[in-house]
Design a protein around this motif. Structure first.
Motif, short mmCIF file in Angstrom:
data_model
loop_
_atom_site.label_atom_id
_atom_site.label_comp_id
_atom_site.label_asym_id
_atom_site.label_seq_id
_atom_site.Cartn_x
_atom_site.Cartn_y
_atom_site.Cartn_z
N ALA A 344 -21.06 -22.11 -8.14
CA ALA A 344 -19.91 -21.31 -7.75
C ALA A 344 -20.06 -19.86 -8.21
N HIS A 345 -20.80 -19.66 -9.30
CA HIS A 345 -20.96 -18.30 -9.81
C HIS A 345 -22.33 -17.72 -9.52
N SER A 346 -23.02 -18.33 -8.55
CA SER A 346 -24.35 -17.86 -8.14
C SER A 346 -25.35 -17.79 -9.29
N LEU A 347 -25.18 -18.66 -10.27
CA LEU A 347 -26.20 -18.74 -11.33
C LEU A 347 -27.40 -19.51 -10.80
N THR A 348 -27.15 -20.44 -9.85
CA THR A 348 -28.24 -21.14 -9.20
C THR A 348 -28.25 -20.73 -7.73
N SER A 349 -29.38 -20.97 -7.09
CA SER A 349 -29.51 -20.59 -5.69
C SER A 349 -30.48 -21.53 -5.00
N ALA A 354 -35.57 -15.91 -10.03
CA ALA A 354 -35.46 -15.84 -11.49
C ALA A 354 -34.23 -16.58 -12.01
N TRP A 355 -33.61 -17.42 -11.19
CA TRP A 355 -32.39 -18.10 -11.59
C TRP A 355 -32.68 -19.38 -12.37
N ILE A 356 -31.64 -19.85 -13.04
CA ILE A 356 -31.70 -21.15 -13.68
C ILE A 356 -31.69 -22.21 -12.58
N VAL A 471 -36.92 -17.99 -15.52
CA VAL A 471 -35.59 -17.36 -15.72
C VAL A 471 -35.72 -16.00 -16.39
N SER A 472 -35.09 -14.97 -15.79
CA SER A 472 -35.17 -13.62 -16.33
C SER A 472 -34.11 -13.42 -17.41
N GLN A 473 -34.30 -12.38 -18.22
CA GLN A 473 -33.34 -12.07 -19.27
C GLN A 473 -31.96 -11.82 -18.67
N SER A 474 -31.91 -11.12 -17.53
CA SER A 474 -30.59 -10.78 -16.99
C SER A 474 -29.88 -12.03 -16.45
N GLN A 475 -30.64 -12.96 -15.88
CA GLN A 475 -30.00 -14.20 -15.41
C GLN A 475 -29.50 -15.02 -16.59
N LEU A 476 -30.29 -15.03 -17.67
CA LEU A 476 -29.86 -15.77 -18.86
C LEU A 476 -28.58 -15.14 -19.43
N GLN A 477 -28.56 -13.79 -19.44
CA GLN A 477 -27.38 -13.10 -19.96
C GLN A 477 -26.15 -13.42 -19.11
#
Ligand code: CTP
Ligand code: MG
Length: 555
Positions: A344-349, A354-356, A471-477
């Motif tokens: 729902a929050h576009s953390l995955t795709s 570079a996503w989780i 996973v990139s630093q920004s995606q983790l953040q």
């Protein structure tokens, strides 16, 4: 009073749906009803595979008389079960009681003559049914019930969640709505079986087995179909011992490495699917990936398929996840909610990047549940200590041994609610020292990170691999920020939940709303302070113990 008011404030159809679903809840596949004896993964896989081999897929005319259709097919033998579904046309999945019925049906089936086009003959189990005389039949049509193969719309989901009685009920509702249905599971095994028919033209005795979320009990309706081309049965030295001083081996073609062999095999199978595979479209051969694969769409079933070979460890990790999912009924409910929250929050795709991934999120939930006190899930090392000689499994030098009989693992004594677990999950990972620690479900405790990737989750069997290396630093953040924010929302709500009649989304529904992301400032500069502020607020809540216990147990 609350449940009644909730039900009354729901639209009629949804309330009716709810009651119907409550009656039919429970999942036979994973045995989530805690007391039923649970089947072994391999047993289940074999049963499903055999079932799929007796099954056919039929593209039907849009209007069809179900009774006559079944009578026509029964000429080839008794039918065990069938269902219809829609996907660019009407399809029927028909499971015969005996395999011979399929051959009998194939024997009366003809290759179509397509006018100027030409057909490549292939006796598959995917048929096209035509009516000889459509006019006669229309008068006898009754409406056909189609089984639904997709997940509910966001609108329906919000309605259902808002009508739930508690956050725990919300998590269970979400699980019920998104988990693979019996029909969808059958269709997945059937699709593998149809692909196996194509692969068997090259490699008789091969098997195409599903793995990943289609079988590990964490799959959502609409998830991809991961397949594994298993060639191990070919020329396997079976029980018969040869006597004397002679030993026969097949003369084979040698290639420089396992990887090259896998690439060559997938290359020809990819070509086959592309050229001759009925219903296989958009075939891409991605042979230089770490795990070479053939990606394609199976049009009739609507599945996006990833076919790999020589990937036995992934099948083993699917078995491990299946076991974790079956051990405690809270596991799947929590994993589904976290997966939906992330989506729902576009953390995955669905696009690689570079996503989780969902696989990483599942590992995080398992790890979190191993860290509870008392633990809800055992560590992989503990499951290894319960293994007997038959469970022993070494794949490519990696020890993949763990107990496979679910009934030998004692249930957890932990009675925490799903609501508490969800909130604590967000808090735990909102404060996790990702910069120095690695997540490790083998030992069930944090380890020092062996390398500098922002997120390190150890592959449970190939322990030198990081499953979240991408996973990139920004995606983790982004994950950390959203986790903190969600923990905060659940904390606040525990104290001051909107009244059901206010029609405001609450609990899980509030967490899934895009507005949560809108609250996270997009510019990098602002992101940190907001996240820090939430962390500090959470810390201050935690330090006042009395308030905390009201917030979490107050309902
Ligand atoms: N896998 C792995 N290491 C990775 C990625 C995947 O071992 N870095 C294995 C896991 O067993 C995983 C399977 O490959 O379950 C399929 O991968 P994927 O399709 O990415 O994940 P799923 O678990 O199937 O989840 P989804 O529903 O998102 O497809
Ligand atoms: Mg998958």
């Amino acid at each position: 009073q609350r449940p009644l008011r909730r039900l009354l404030s729901c639209p009629g159809t949804v309330a009716a749906d709810l009651r119907r679903e409550e009656q039919s809840s429970g999942n036979a596949e994973t045995g989530s009803e805690d007391r039923t004896p649970k089947k072994r993964f391999s047993e289940l896989q074999n049963e499903r595979r055999e079932q799929a081999q007796r099954t056919v897929l039929i593209h039907c005319p849009n209007k069809i008389n179900e009774k006559k259709f079944l009578k026509f097919l029964s000429q080839h033998g008794p039918i065990n079960t069938h269902f219809f579904y829609e996907s660019f046309g009407l399809y029927a999945v028909v499971e015969f009681c005996q395999k011979e019925s399929v051959t009998s049906l194939q024997n009366i089936t003809r290759t179509p003559s397509l006018g100027p086009e030409a057909a490549i003959p292939f006796k598959s189990r995917y048929f096209n049914l035509k009516l000889r005389n459509s006019v006669n039949q229309t008068s006898e049509l009754s409406s056909i019930q189609c089984s639904n193969q997709s997940s509910p719309s966001s609108k329906k989901l919000y309605q259902l969640l808002c009508c739930a009685e508690s956050v725990d009920d919300q998590l269970n509702t979400l699980l019920r709505e998104f988990q693979l249905t019996e029909e969808n599971t059958r269709l997945r095994y059937l699709t593998c079986s149809l692909i196996e028919d194509v692969a068997a033209a090259y490699f008789p005795d091969c098997a195409v087995r599903p793995f990943g979320s289609s079988v590990n009990s964490f799959g959502k309706l609409g998830c991809d179909l991961d397949m594994f081309l298993d060639l191990d049965e070919i020329g396997k030295f079976t029980a018969q011992k040869t006597s004397g001083n002679f030993l026969m081996e097949f003369q084979v073609k040698n290639v420089p490495s396992e990887r090259v062999a896998t690439q060559k095999i997938l290359s020809v199978i990819g070509e086959c699917l592309d050229q001759f595979g009925p219903g296989c479209v958009g075939v891409q051969r991605i042979l230089n990936a770490r795990c070479p694969l053939v990606r394609f769409s199976h049009q009739a079933s609507g599945f996006q398929c990833d076919l790999t070979a020589n990937n036995r460890i992934a099948l083993k990790s699917s078995e491990l996840l299946y076991m974790y999912g079956a051990l405690d009924s809270r596991v799947r409910a929590l994993v589904f909610s976290v997966r939906c929250w992330a989506r729902a929050h576009s953390l995955t795709s669905s696009i690689p990047g570079a996503w989780i991934t969902n696989f990483s999120l599942t590992m995080m939930v398992i790890f979190f549940l191993q860290r509870r006190s008392p633990p809800i899930l055992p560590t992989l090392d503990y499951l290894k200590t319960l293994a007997d000689a038959e469970d022993k499994c070494i794949i490519e030098g990696h020890n993949c041994t763990f107990v496979r009989d679910l009934n030998r693992i004692k249930p957890s004594g932990n009675t925490e609610t799903l609501e508490l677990l969800l909130k604590e999950f967000f808090e735990y990972f909102g404060n996790f020292a990702f910069n120095k620690n690695s997540i490790n479900i083998r030992q069930g405790r944090e380890q020092n990170k062996p390398e500098s990737s922002p997120l390190h989750i150890q592959n449970p069997f190939e322990t030198s691999l990081n499953i979240s290396k991408n996973v990139s630093q920004s995606q983790l953040q982004k994950f950390v920020d959203l986790a903190r924010e969600s923990a905060w929302i659940l904390h606040q709500e525990g104290k001051d939940r909107p009244s059901p009649s206010s029609n405001q989304p609450w609990g899980l529904a509030a967490l899934l709303l895009p507005s949560v992301t809108n609250n996270v400032p997009l510019s990098k500069k602002k992101k940190k302070p907001a996240s820090e502020r939430i962390k500090n607020l959470l810390d201050s809540i935690k330090s006042s113990g009395a308030e905390n216990s009201i917030a979490t147990n107050g309902r």
